[in-house]
Design an enzyme around this catalytic site. Sequence first.
Site, PDB file in Angstrom:
ATOM      1  CG  ASP A  55      29.855  68.736 -34.632  1.00  0.00           C
ATOM      2  OD1 ASP A  55      30.548  66.989 -35.283  1.00  0.00           O
ATOM      3  OD2 ASP A  55      30.224  68.420 -33.702  1.00  0.00           O
ATOM      4  CG  ASP A  60      27.143  66.609 -32.501  1.00  0.00           C
ATOM      5  OD1 ASP A  60      27.379  68.038 -33.917  1.00  0.00           O
ATOM      6  OD2 ASP A  60      27.982  66.136 -31.883  1.00  0.00           O
ATOM      7  CE1 TYR A 108      28.550  61.169 -30.703  1.00  0.00           C
ATOM      8  CE2 TYR A 108      27.894  63.017 -30.235  1.00  0.00           C
ATOM      9  CZ  TYR A 108      29.697  62.751 -31.247  1.00  0.00           C
ATOM     10  OH  TYR A 108      30.086  62.920 -31.656  1.00  0.00           O
ATOM     11  CG  ASP A 161      35.835  61.485 -24.683  1.00  0.00           C
ATOM     12  OD1 ASP A 161      35.279  61.458 -23.782  1.00  0.00           O
ATOM     13  OD2 ASP A 161      36.337  63.110 -24.888  1.00  0.00           O
ATOM     14  CG  HIS A 181      36.482  66.088 -32.032  1.00  0.00           C
ATOM     15  ND1 HIS A 181      37.067  67.517 -31.612  1.00  0.00           N
ATOM     16  CD2 HIS A 181      35.418  65.737 -31.492  1.00  0.00           C
ATOM     17  CE1 HIS A 181      35.524  68.367 -31.528  1.00  0.00           C
ATOM     18  NE2 HIS A 181      35.124  67.345 -31.413  1.00  0.00           N
ATOM     19  CG  HIS A 235      31.505  68.265 -30.306  1.00  0.00           C
ATOM     20  ND1 HIS A 235      30.922  67.651 -30.066  1.00  0.00           N
ATOM     21  CD2 HIS A 235      31.225  69.359 -28.262  1.00  0.00           C
ATOM     22  CE1 HIS A 235      29.580  67.941 -29.370  1.00  0.00           C
ATOM     23  NE2 HIS A 235      29.763  68.048 -27.926  1.00  0.00           N
ATOM     24  N   GLY A 283      38.727  63.004 -28.767  1.00  0.00           N
ATOM     25  CA  GLY A 283      36.514  63.243 -29.019  1.00  0.00           C
ATOM     26  C   GLY A 283      36.561  62.064 -29.771  1.00  0.00           C
TER      27      GLY A 283
END
Length: 384
Positions: free
Chosen positions: A170, A261, A305, A92, A134, A172, A142
């Site tokens: 997000d 994302d 992404y 990552d 992150h 995440h 991340g």
Amino acid sequence: MSERVGLVVCPQAKIYDHGLQHPLRPERVLLTWELIEAYGLDMLPNVGRLGCELADLPTLELVHTPAFIDATTRAGHGEEGAWGRFGYGPGDNPIFDDMHEAGAFVVGATVEAARAVWSGEAEHAFNAAGGLHHAMPDRASGFCVYDDPAVAIAWLLAQGAGRIAYVDVDVHHGDGVQACFWNDPRVLTVSIHEYAPEFGFFPGTGALDERGGPDAEGSAVNVPLPPGTADDAWLDAFRTVIPPVVRRFRPDVLVTQLGCDTHVSDPLAHLRLTTRAYREAAAELHGLAHEATGGRWVATGGGGYQWARVVPRAWTTYFAEMAGAELPDDLPEGWIERTEFLLRAEVPVTMSEPAESPGRGDAEIPMIARAALERFLEAAPEGS
């Protein structure tokens, strides 16, 4: 129409580049700025362009440890060292040239957005290059080197802001920002995200029972959604939780991370949103900013992404809402041609998209959203 809107344009941020094989591509931010310009949003009379500078060490140290900043600088300048303990290595967070400078430009851009809003130069300000949520105080995580939303929040607090509400959409969990302010009752962190720890979905945090530290119970609100969640269920959860908790918290500034994302086509996650969700979430956040903070809204980008097909459309949608502009559904032809040349493939030609069918887990989402709201209300009586 908002009276004053700041658009941070920071070409230096393109050096935040993990390499061609990494999913976080700097082109997604550059194409966003190009699409904003192609639509003429940057030329609206209420829009002003903001620049960026490297965040200095005292600013970075509002959140990050000196040892981590030093390691990031040395690793990015090619020195050998045990950088794995700071989160760097294959996967990552690979080491790349000038990591410190790249991360410091992103932080500097988000702090510039915060400065413009706090000073009254702008009601709203947007940094598409930001949203690296992150990163932890002492390590990268991340895809994120420095945590620009957390630094901007800490900067606002240092300037005299009494309360900050942070909303993260997000896919995440916004774990870094939550961790930075876990025990700080001045900061409300709200994250609506995919949650599937049984499948190892990153970062594995963001459960309903994560509610803040002993001195700040209720200051963390999490809305964990199952894989497959589609527009209607996501928007219902958003509307059930986010406006009520932000209103009750009574912040001085709203800070948002606008990761896209969550899109149905994103290769790193499993929600099933379309651009309709971004359009409606943008309107909700805009209204909430005016209602809850007198318009003070600092927005960043985040994850995403599908760097050519989705990210520029999503973030241009958010910025158009901030600026009070109606966008034609058809994308500008010149932008389409340039983007297809870069991608070597076709891209969508409209902002809108076909609807997705409901997800298999959508029926349970109202219960999750109500539980998140009730847990906040239990810990945070009105006016606290």
